[in-house]
Design a protein around this motif. Structure first.
Motif, PDB file in Angstrom:
ATOM      1  N   ILE A  32       0.729  -0.974   0.039  1.00  0.00           N
ATOM      2  CA  ILE A  32      -0.004   0.029   0.103  1.00  0.00           C
ATOM      3  C   ILE A  32       0.847   1.419   0.081  1.00  0.00           C
ATOM      4  N   LYS A  33       0.532   2.184  -0.814  1.00  0.00           N
ATOM      5  CA  LYS A  33       1.239   3.443  -0.892  1.00  0.00           C
ATOM      6  C   LYS A  33       0.045   4.471  -0.635  1.00  0.00           C
ATOM      7  N   VAL A  34       0.051   5.383   0.341  1.00  0.00           N
ATOM      8  CA  VAL A  34      -0.695   6.395   0.338  1.00  0.00           C
ATOM      9  C   VAL A  34      -0.378   7.599  -0.411  1.00  0.00           C
ATOM     10  N   CYS A  35      -1.264   7.990  -1.617  1.00  0.00           N
ATOM     11  CA  CYS A  35      -0.806   9.052  -2.269  1.00  0.00           C
ATOM     12  C   CYS A  35      -1.375  10.279  -1.983  1.00  0.00           C
ATOM     13  N   GLN A  36      -2.631  10.336  -1.537  1.00  0.00           N
ATOM     14  CA  GLN A  36      -3.220  11.666  -1.221  1.00  0.00           C
ATOM     15  C   GLN A  36      -4.113  11.529   0.174  1.00  0.00           C
ATOM     16  N   VAL A  37      -4.203  12.560   0.954  1.00  0.00           N
ATOM     17  CA  VAL A  37      -5.139  12.695   1.943  1.00  0.00           C
ATOM     18  C   VAL A  37      -5.733  13.837   1.953  1.00  0.00           C
ATOM     19  N   SER A  38      -6.900  13.899   2.150  1.00  0.00           N
ATOM     20  CA  SER A  38      -7.861  14.972   1.937  1.00  0.00           C
ATOM     21  C   SER A  38      -7.786  15.843   3.153  1.00  0.00           C
ATOM     22  N   SER A  39      -8.330  17.147   3.099  1.00  0.00           N
ATOM     23  CA  SER A  39      -8.308  17.822   4.484  1.00  0.00           C
ATOM     24  C   SER A  39      -9.082  17.207   5.361  1.00  0.00           C
ATOM     25  N   VAL A  40      -9.174  17.343   6.661  1.00  0.00           N
ATOM     26  CA  VAL A  40     -10.068  16.817   7.728  1.00  0.00           C
ATOM     27  C   VAL A  40     -11.402  17.611   7.886  1.00  0.00           C
ATOM     28  N   TYR A  41     -12.359  16.750   7.732  1.00  0.00           N
ATOM     29  CA  TYR A  41     -13.845  17.458   7.995  1.00  0.00           C
ATOM     30  C   TYR A  41     -14.415  16.993   9.055  1.00  0.00           C
ATOM     31  N   GLU A  42     -15.174  18.117   9.751  1.00  0.00           N
ATOM     32  CA  GLU A  42     -16.050  17.872  11.063  1.00  0.00           C
ATOM     33  C   GLU A  42     -17.491  17.434  10.545  1.00  0.00           C
ATOM     34  N   HIS A 115     -18.615   1.429  -2.435  1.00  0.00           N
ATOM     35  CA  HIS A 115     -19.327   1.479  -1.252  1.00  0.00           C
ATOM     36  C   HIS A 115     -21.006   1.762  -1.703  1.00  0.00           C
ATOM     37  N   PRO A 116     -21.935   0.748  -1.181  1.00  0.00           N
ATOM     38  CA  PRO A 116     -23.180   1.309  -1.748  1.00  0.00           C
ATOM     39  C   PRO A 116     -23.890   2.430  -1.166  1.00  0.00           C
ATOM     40  N   ARG A 117     -23.369   3.157   0.117  1.00  0.00           N
ATOM     41  CA  ARG A 117     -24.189   4.137   0.561  1.00  0.00           C
ATOM     42  C   ARG A 117     -23.415   5.517  -0.008  1.00  0.00           C
ATOM     43  N   MET A 118     -22.405   5.398  -0.719  1.00  0.00           N
ATOM     44  CA  MET A 118     -21.434   6.312  -0.897  1.00  0.00           C
ATOM     45  C   MET A 118     -22.048   7.754  -1.615  1.00  0.00           C
ATOM     46  N   THR A 119     -22.974   7.509  -2.383  1.00  0.00           N
ATOM     47  CA  THR A 119     -23.589   8.769  -3.067  1.00  0.00           C
ATOM     48  C   THR A 119     -24.485   9.637  -2.157  1.00  0.00           C
ATOM     49  N   GLU A 120     -24.975   9.063  -1.109  1.00  0.00           N
ATOM     50  CA  GLU A 120     -25.826   9.774  -0.161  1.00  0.00           C
ATOM     51  C   GLU A 120     -25.168  10.279   0.918  1.00  0.00           C
ATOM     52  N   ARG A 121     -23.659  10.102   1.136  1.00  0.00           N
ATOM     53  CA  ARG A 121     -23.073  10.414   2.301  1.00  0.00           C
ATOM     54  C   ARG A 121     -22.016  11.790   1.958  1.00  0.00           C
ATOM     55  N   GLY A 122     -22.372  12.880   2.414  1.00  0.00           N
ATOM     56  CA  GLY A 122     -21.605  14.072   2.117  1.00  0.00           C
ATOM     57  C   GLY A 122     -20.277  13.925   2.542  1.00  0.00           C
ATOM     58  N   PHE A 123     -20.173  13.271   3.992  1.00  0.00           N
ATOM     59  CA  PHE A 123     -18.931  13.083   4.629  1.00  0.00           C
ATOM     60  C   PHE A 123     -17.993  12.257   3.739  1.00  0.00           C
ATOM     61  N   VAL A 124     -18.156  11.499   2.753  1.00  0.00           N
ATOM     62  CA  VAL A 124     -17.854  10.860   1.932  1.00  0.00           C
ATOM     63  C   VAL A 124     -17.361  11.692   0.685  1.00  0.00           C
ATOM     64  N   LEU A 125     -18.387  12.212   0.101  1.00  0.00           N
ATOM     65  CA  LEU A 125     -18.238  12.719  -1.160  1.00  0.00           C
ATOM     66  C   LEU A 125     -17.446  13.936  -1.235  1.00  0.00           C
ATOM     67  N   ILE A 126     -17.615  15.008  -0.215  1.00  0.00           N
ATOM     68  CA  ILE A 126     -16.680  16.167  -0.314  1.00  0.00           C
ATOM     69  C   ILE A 126     -15.433  15.879  -0.155  1.00  0.00           C
ATOM     70  N   LYS A 152     -23.518  18.967   0.903  1.00  0.00           N
ATOM     71  CA  LYS A 152     -22.577  19.747   1.639  1.00  0.00           C
ATOM     72  C   LYS A 152     -23.075  19.822   2.763  1.00  0.00           C
ATOM     73  N   GLU A 153     -24.437  19.854   3.389  1.00  0.00           N
ATOM     74  CA  GLU A 153     -24.862  20.274   4.647  1.00  0.00           C
ATOM     75  C   GLU A 153     -24.317  19.373   5.780  1.00  0.00           C
ATOM     76  N   GLY A 154     -23.796  20.102   6.821  1.00  0.00           N
ATOM     77  CA  GLY A 154     -23.347  19.229   7.918  1.00  0.00           C
ATOM     78  C   GLY A 154     -21.955  18.672   7.700  1.00  0.00           C
ATOM     79  N   VAL A 155     -21.184  19.317   6.678  1.00  0.00           N
ATOM     80  CA  VAL A 155     -19.836  18.730   6.498  1.00  0.00           C
ATOM     81  C   VAL A 155     -19.032  20.183   6.322  1.00  0.00           C
ATOM     82  N   ARG A 156     -18.142  20.464   7.378  1.00  0.00           N
ATOM     83  CA  ARG A 156     -17.239  21.665   7.455  1.00  0.00           C
ATOM     84  C   ARG A 156     -15.734  21.220   7.604  1.00  0.00           C
ATOM     85  N   VAL A 157     -14.995  22.154   6.775  1.00  0.00           N
ATOM     86  CA  VAL A 157     -13.620  21.885   6.768  1.00  0.00           C
ATOM     87  C   VAL A 157     -13.126  22.247   8.179  1.00  0.00           C
ATOM     88  N   TRP A 158     -12.431  21.357   8.810  1.00  0.00           N
ATOM     89  CA  TRP A 158     -11.820  21.581   9.995  1.00  0.00           C
ATOM     90  C   TRP A 158     -10.676  21.940  10.186  1.00  0.00           C
TER      91      TRP A 158
END
Ligand SMILES: Nc1ncnc2c1ncn2[C@@H]1O[C@H](COP(=O)(O)OP(=O)(O)OP(=O)(O)O)[C@@H](O)[C@H]1O
Ligand SMILES: Nc1nc2c(c(=O)[nH]1)N=C(CO)CN2
Length: 170
Positions: A32-42, A115-126, A152-158
């Protein structure tokens, strides 16, 4: 080499520390090589709402592991970081979900990709579209960006993610 995206979430204790530890453990896996990490979202809790806010990130990996080998490593990392399974969609030290593996559709008893629920989840998509704005859903060929805008609702860059000093970004 295969390209995979993993969603990580934590809402117990030192949430950032758990995410950083999980990324470090992923990076230490042979193959495994980690290539990119997103910002942290609350993010507000989804599903079981009577729990604390989560911190969520998405990471992009290059890996020689198969989808099932990758799932096994994810489950081992969850166990090592003290994850227990008490309440469905409930509080957790750290949760790792495989979102995408190349453009493959995987369907077995213990693993479904995308992942079956990914399109409904802002915490994944953003966080996903932050690290790759062009990524598409292999089931429909639509861009995840289209879904992300509506979630986007309920997802904030932390804050930005700077917890892993020892890996090389490509
Ligand atoms: N794409 C996937 N990534 C991770 N686990 C998956 C995936 N598809 C199926 N699973 C199965 O789901 C189990 C994880 O269940 P878990 O209790 O973590 O669900 P959850 O994270 O609470 O809920 P959700 O699946 O909605 O995110 C794993 O043991 C695994 O076998
Ligand atoms: N905000 C947020 N909500 C959740 C999360 C998560 O990571 N973040 N994970 C869940 C189960 O996978 C259920 N609900």
């Amino acid at each position: 080499m295969n390209r995979a995206y993993i969603s990580l979430g934590s809402n117990i204790g030192d949430r950032l520390h758990y995410l950083q530890q999980a990324v470090r453990l992923l990076q230490n896996v042979k193959g495994i090589k980690v290539c990119q990490v997103s910002s942290v979202y609350e993010t507000d809790p989804v599903g079981y709402v009577d729990q604390d806010a989560f911190l969520n990130i998405v990471v992009e990996l290059e890996t020689s592991l198969t989808p099932h080998e990758l799932l096994k490593k994810c489950n081992e990392i969850e166990a090592e970081l003290g994850r227990t399974r008490d309440i469905h969609w409930g509080p957790r030290t750290v949760d790792l979900d495989i979102l995408l593996y190349n453009e493959e559709n995987v369907k077995s008893e213990n693993l479904i990709i995308p992942h079956p629920r990914m399109t409904e989840r802002g915490f994944v998509l953003i966080p996903l579209v932050e690290i790759n704005a062009n990524v598409r859903d292999p089931r429909t060929n639509s861009s995840f960006m289209e879904f992300a805008d509506a979630q986007k609702e309920g997802v904030r860059v932390w804050r930005t993610f700077d917890g892993v000093d020892a890996f090389v970004l490509i």
